[in-house]
Scaffold this motif. Structure first.
Motif, PDB file in Angstrom:
ATOM      1  N   VAL B 151      29.226 -49.062   3.603  1.00 47.71           N
ATOM      2  CA  VAL B 151      30.521 -49.075   2.904  1.00 47.71           C
ATOM      3  C   VAL B 151      30.361 -48.481   1.499  1.00 47.71           C
ATOM      4  CG1 VAL B 151      32.272 -50.614   1.912  1.00 47.71           C
ATOM      5  CG2 VAL B 151      31.480 -50.995   4.232  1.00 47.71           C
ATOM      6  N   VAL B 154      29.912 -44.665   1.675  1.00 40.90           N
ATOM      7  CA  VAL B 154      31.181 -44.010   2.025  1.00 40.90           C
ATOM      8  C   VAL B 154      32.114 -43.978   0.816  1.00 40.90           C
ATOM      9  CG1 VAL B 154      33.287 -44.243   3.427  1.00 40.90           C
ATOM     10  CG2 VAL B 154      31.047 -44.518   4.493  1.00 40.90           C
ATOM     11  N   PHE B 155      32.256 -45.139   0.154  1.00 42.01           N
ATOM     12  CA  PHE B 155      33.233 -45.209  -0.934  1.00 42.01           C
ATOM     13  C   PHE B 155      32.720 -44.590  -2.233  1.00 42.01           C
ATOM     14  CE2 PHE B 155      35.237 -48.122   1.945  1.00 42.01           C
ATOM     15  CZ  PHE B 155      36.579 -47.863   1.724  1.00 42.01           C
ATOM     16  N   LEU B 159      33.863 -40.891  -1.311  1.00 44.13           N
ATOM     17  CA  LEU B 159      35.248 -40.974  -1.797  1.00 44.13           C
ATOM     18  C   LEU B 159      35.349 -41.139  -3.313  1.00 44.13           C
ATOM     19  CD1 LEU B 159      36.710 -43.304   1.003  1.00 44.13           C
ATOM     20  CD2 LEU B 159      37.029 -40.855   0.797  1.00 44.13           C
ATOM     21  N   VAL B 161      34.861 -43.611  -5.243  1.00 41.70           N
ATOM     22  CA  VAL B 161      35.511 -44.849  -5.697  1.00 41.70           C
ATOM     23  C   VAL B 161      34.490 -45.640  -6.514  1.00 41.70           C
ATOM     24  CG1 VAL B 161      36.476 -47.073  -4.938  1.00 41.70           C
ATOM     25  CG2 VAL B 161      37.081 -44.964  -3.741  1.00 41.70           C
ATOM     26  N   ALA B 162      34.900 -46.036  -7.730  1.00 39.53           N
ATOM     27  CA  ALA B 162      33.969 -46.759  -8.603  1.00 39.53           C
ATOM     28  C   ALA B 162      33.750 -48.173  -8.077  1.00 39.53           C
ATOM     29  CB  ALA B 162      34.540 -46.814 -10.015  1.00 39.53           C
TER      30      ALA B 162
END
Lengths: 506, 169
Positions: B151, B154-155, B159, B161-162
């Motif tokens: 996870v 991926v993030f 992506l 995402v902080a």
């Protein structure tokens, strides 16, 4: 017509961009996967996948999310047919004929009817709303603060549609939502109910509220290993059906032609029910199934595994998606949990749903409905080619699913604003939602109160400033008066209906 | 409803599960009315005139009044209700599990920032898995480390995402 072309062409270009098409495919696949999981409906799928939208553009995010929603609504019918376990509540009616058909060795046929009817329903309702959007844009231009205040009151009046056997608990839920919406910095230039806690100064973000209310109780149940899926207890080894082709399994064009009237009826019912804030896909599928049975020359065959028994609920189920987007985008009313998450995503991307969205954000609105058509085409491909791959998901062990859900929820609430305070809010609100559910107070009225509260208060305040404090001037404006009368009628009728249901249940 | 069917019909007024909820609504309403004066800040008044069309306390007071009205009405109605207490469906084990899960959520919120996403998630997942009866330690370790790591990658990486980073030990 000019306005239609002005909006439709840029919208088509938006949807047709390679990245957005990829997001639609990814959304459909993810939605189907989550829809198959017992206990995970469209709302939970959207709440869990919300963090993926952080890196997306506004239109990409909304296309991804509507694809997830469509995928989840369809995905729920796969286990309903194959293992008699509806993945979503809306798929309950599909079990009635889908499961007997699958048990009779015609699982592939049942799945084909399900996907084709669902896709037709989704496309028909999307086309209807693409043409209706231009008219809605004109209506939106007539709305000022007094009218928006009335929209808020109307939105709140539909809570009567969510009531179970005890309407009073629904009103308690709405009051809780209204109260939570007042926390933090108010529009009046002062704080309310912050109790000297700095992390409450900005209030409770809508998306944190929605994730906490809708997904946290599900996570709790998952941890407690108590699946809440409708009919989850029906899962057993015997009910599992193999996808082996047998005689009568083939579904051809001739069969489809016979189902066209059924699909049309189901699609129109789903579109109409979806456009009403409140009832949602489950009510639509029940009505579509019952209407089909009423129209049928052989009503006694319903429940034994006939084509119409699958086509009617499936077409209405997918038609609800486009229908439900109309009150959400045009009025900002979340008619269901899934739509509430969608509204949260829109707001997190700086898009304010409401009457002016159709006039100011025309291409985006058109892109949503064109995107729905695209995602239904993807659904058709997934449904015809990939069902076999998805079925094992229904048996995913809780030990793997639980951590996955937990981490996604935490990312959703933390990374939204990089705030640990939101994780704490999620914790408190999630526990509260779980406990309130035990008291019979469901999440949706709370969310509705939370969403509608600020709309009512802010617009009443603005309206009073404009009208110089004259309330009569606000409530006697034609649209406002009309909406307020409809609100009172809606509240009274739905309350009376729920009281009669409650009396019948007792 | 099933529970009702099993029970003999009850006569007369009686305090039940819903009466407690109704009483809680009334008490909560009184609490709200009590805190509104101190917890609702007044708007700025310029040249003797408020810039607001509505009193900021109006809406909270309206909600508090709703709680009072609903609570009193429900208090009266609840005596005649023979509703199923949904807490009765929970066993002692369920209460312990719910309490422990909530406690672990609190721990999660507390350690997320200092320990980073992967480590804190791994600890919470491992403890919860063990608590809920999993004794396959290899499996626990695999899921506890694997899921948060995947996870995170991926993030954080894909992506952008902080997420809370792993601390420097």
């Amino acid at each position: 017509m000019e306005g239609f072309i002005d909006n439709a062409l840029p919208a088509l270009a938006l949807v047709a961009s390679p990245l957005n098409l990829l997001l639609i495919v990814a959304g459909v696949l993810a939605g189907v996967a989550f829809g198959i999981l017992p206990g995970f409906g469209g709302a939970q799928a959207l709440a869990l996948l919300f963090p993926f939208t952080f890196a997306m553009s506004p239109e990409g995010a909304i296309l991804f999310m509507v694809s997830v929603y469509s995928g989840a609504e369809y995905g729920g019918s796969i286990p309903a047919i194959l293992i008699r376990t509806p993945g979503t509540t809306a798929a309950v009616m599909t079990v009635l004929d889908g499961s007997p058909m699958a048990k009779a060795g015609r699982a592939r046929r049942a799945l084909m009817i399900s996907i084709i009817s669902g896709v037709c329903g989704g496309v028909i309702s999307s086309v209807i709303f693409i043409f209706a959007a231009t008219g809605l844009a004109w209506v939106g231009l007539q709305f000022g603060p007094p009218e928006l205040f009335a929209v808020g009151v109307f939105g709140l009046s539909i809570i009567g549609s969510f009531v179970g056997k005890d309407p009073t608990k629904t009103f308690i839920g709405a009051a809780i939502g209204l109260l939570l919406a007042t926390v933090g910095n108010s529009q009046f230039g002062g704080m309310r109910f912050v109790f000297d806690q700095p992390y409450l100064y900005d209030g409770i973000p809508l998306i944190v509220m929605i994730i906490s209310m809708l997904a946290a109780p599900e996570a709790f149940r998952l941890m407690l290993n108590r699946p809440a899926a409708p009919g989850a207890a029906q899962t057993d080894g015997e009910a599992t059906v193999r996808l082996a082709a047998r005689g009568g399994d083939h579904f051809g064009f001739g069969d489809f032609r016979k189902l066209v009237p059924t699909i049309l009826r189901g699609s129109l019912i789903g579109t109409a029910i979806g456009a009403l804030p409140g009832p949602g896909p489950t009510v639509a599928t029940v009505i579509a199934y019952n209407e089909e049975k009423r129209w049928s020359k052989h009503p006694e065959k319903f429940g034994t595994g006939i084509d119409e028994g699958i086509a009617a609920p499936e077409s209405s189920n997918n038609a609800v998606v486009a229908g439900a987007l109309v009150p959400a985008l045009a009025l900002g009313i979340p008619g269901s949990g899934a739509i509430a998450v969608l509204l949260g995503v829109l707001i997190s991307k700086g898009i304010v749903p409401g009457p002016t969205l159709f006039s100011e954000g025309g291409p985006l609105v058109f892109a949503v409905f064109i995107g729905l058509i695209a995602c239904n085409i993807v659904l058709l491909a997934v449904g015809t080619l990939g069902v076999r791959i998805f079925v094992p998901i229904a048996y995913l062990p809780v030990q793997v699913l639980g951590p996955f859900v937990l981490t996604l929820l935490v990312i959703g609430v933390y990374a939204f604003d990089n705030s640990i305070a939101h994780v704490a809010m999620f914790l408190v609100l999630g526990t509260l939602a779980y406990l309130l559910e035990r008291f019979g107070i469901m999440a949706l009225p709370i969310i509705l109160g939370f969403v509608m509260g600020p709309i009512i208060e802010q617009n009443l305040n603005r309206g009073l400033i404009i009208a110089g404090g004259d309330v009569w001037d606000i409530v006697t404006r034609p649209i406002t008066a009309g909406l307020l009368i409809v609100s009172i009628m809606t509240a009274v009728l739905s309350y009376r209906r729920s009281m009669s249901i409650a009396a019948a249940e007792r | 409803m099933r529970a009702q069917a099993d029970q003999p019909p009850q006569r007369g007024l009686r305090i039940n599960f819903n009466t407690v909820l109704a009483a809680a609504c009334v008490l909560f309403s009184i609490f709200l009315f009590a805190v509104i004066p101190s917890e609702v800040e007044r708007p700025l008044v310029l040249l003797g005139q408020s810039e607001s069309g509505l009193d900021p306390a109006f809406f909270p007071e309206l909600v508090a009044a709703c709680f009072m009205a609903i609570g009193l009405y429900y208090l009266w109605v609840s005596f005649r209700l023979n509703d199923e207490n949904r807490f009765h469906g929970l066993t002692r084990e369920n209460y312990v599990s719910t309490g422990f899960t909530t406690f672990m959520f609190v721990v999660y919120a507390a350690i997320l920032q200092p320990l980073g996403f992967v480590l804190s998630s791994a600890i919470v997942v491992a403890v919860l898995s063990a608590f809920y009866g999993s004794r396959n330690w290899l499996g626990i370790a695999g899921v506890a480390i694997g899921v948060p790591a995947i996870v995170y990658v991926v993030f954080r990486r894909a992506l952008s995402v902080a997420l809370p980073e792993l601390p420097d030990f």
